[in-house]
Design a protein around this motif. Sequence first.
Motif: not given
Length: 706
Positions: A479-503
């Motif tokens: 959602a942070l790259t939609r509706y005309g919002m340009p990609p933001n590397p600083a915001a992307t870095a807020c998200f985990p770099t390792t996948a969560l377990p399924a549960v």
Amino acid sequence: MDSSRSKMRLLSLGALFLSTTTFALPSGLHSRQVDDAPEYTALGCFVDIGSRVLPSKVISTHDMTAAKCAANCRGYDYFGTQWSSECYCGSNKPTDVAPASECNMPCSGNPDETCGAGMRLNVYEFDRACESDTEEPPVAISGYEYKGCYTDNVPQRVLGGITVTQQDMTLEKCAATCTAGGYAFFGVEYGAECFCGTSLDAASTKVSEGECSMTCMGDHSQQCGGPNRLNIYEKPNPAGAGSNLESVGDFRYASCWTDKVDDRSLKAVDWRTDDMTIEKCADRCSEYSYFGLEYSRECYCGNELVGQLAPEKDCAMLCVGAPGQWCGGPDRLNLYSKGASASTTTTVEVTTPIETETEAVTSTTIAPEPDTTTVTTVTTVTTEPETTTSDIPVSTTELPSSTELPSSTELPSSTESSTTTTQGPELTTITSCPPAPTYNGTPARCYASGGLPAVCRTLASTTLNSRSVGPSMSACKSALTRYGMPPNPAATACFPTTALPAVPSSALARSVADSVYACLQAPTASVLCQSDSECVTNTYTVGQVPTPTPSIGVDLLQGDGGFEDGTLGDWVLGSSTHLVSTTITNARPKSGSLGLLMRYLSVNGGGNSLTYNLPVVPGKQYRFSLAFQHTNPGSATSLYLYVYPDILQTSFTEAQLNGAPANVWGTRSITFTATASWVQLVLNVGGNTGSTNDVYIDDVTFVRLT
């Protein structure tokens, strides 16, 4: 007189008149008995609205009277007459009282009676003590028990299974459809509509049988509900309801998820078949991270997910190929996501971006305006050395707030000025000091504090469960790259770099969600709009002070949507032109010489959109509006307005055109307060069934109100 009546009638299509005047019941308006209607009492004059305060069993006749309307509304609690010849029924008492003088149109069947006016109702209440309690017994349907007349809910129906509309609908046909699909309930509505479900939503309430007063289109001896009312039937001993598979292949079930016809939550693959099952969709989407099932027979795949969590009850349609399995619902997906492999660790790294120096990027923005400004003017006159110095307060001077005047800068409301004498050119110095911190124009694309996309705000929700945190983070990131919002590397870095377990464990899920949300709220993420309250000072040569550009009340779409030059201008046309064609035409302009024609081409489930992006000031109020008319009320078409990233839209009921009169101009509008520094406007024409419909659109405007 005719012109006045025409204007009033246009208003009755959707205008809302407000009044706080109390109504005194005129003498002589008491309970009365008529030939073929139950006894009733006049309540007075009331305000109507576009969706109707008395929405049921509407009729219009050239010989309308209160008695005739009462006979039509037998079985309801209230009825009302309007516009001389119209009758409306309902079981909820209207509450918005209007002055008696506003109900001033004589009844078409008796000029001595008044029958409301434009969006005004003469309302009456039935005396139930005098009405017979006998009702005709319901039609018996083999294998089902009749449960009664119940309320429906648009757009999320109280029977969430498959839906069928047939012009020859009968109870037997609806029962056969729902039985074949494996559903325990069926309901008929509005004469021709059939709804199936495995259960009846708790939001539905039982109402008077009189509210289910429409006959079935295929058998007029049977009752088929009413407007937003269902005759409900249930199997006495139904089989078990559907279920979601815990896992299928590499996928695990996540949750019920929202979808949109014009903006799919999963965009990579769109596959539909009449023998759909969960396993078939999983196999088709095996190369992707997500898959979802929708509307019994639709399968969608993708690596990027948008949308947000939806209540599980919204996904209540059974798969056509496996009646024991859930396959989503209308605009709802049963969502599955790939879990981590067995070697995946439960340790999740959440990277918080580090503030770094970056190259300046020039962009066009709309800066905020100060509500008040302090201005000091220093004037130097070379020809009059004897001029004295004085302080002169000026309360109405309108001056710009900076040397660069954005297009929406509001004029300051007060100034202070002084003059002095020296040698040199005559100059004026302007200092602007906003009274409170305001958006300073950076970043160019940003969200106001507290205005992050709704799917991102769910990360802070206490109802977020461990299974849905992964899909929610993925949807937020997208959602942070939609509706005309340009990609933001600083915001992307807020998200985990390792996948969560399924549960993941509840503690881990909560910790990760909180960390991501806190990171997005930090200034270093560059997602939130920056504000300041610093004064800005600029000096100009007298006579060369830039003239401020007005902002409030100005149409930011250049008038008439920008179509008067014969092109779509900055509007971006969607790709589904084979479903809805779009042209600029001089056939039916409401104003000017040209307008827009969007022609629905009678393709089942078709639609197309026009999109427009433009900057706004966060916290200010705007209105997106247009005028429209169409040619075929028999075509099941719709006209929606959307505003992103706020995710606002025309209501389902208002968007439907099959009830709007043909060849008459109507209006659509959305008024909202901006939660971001830009908006994406969308107008969408689509349809489900029926013949071709020409939708003419004109006077498209986007105006700032505050």
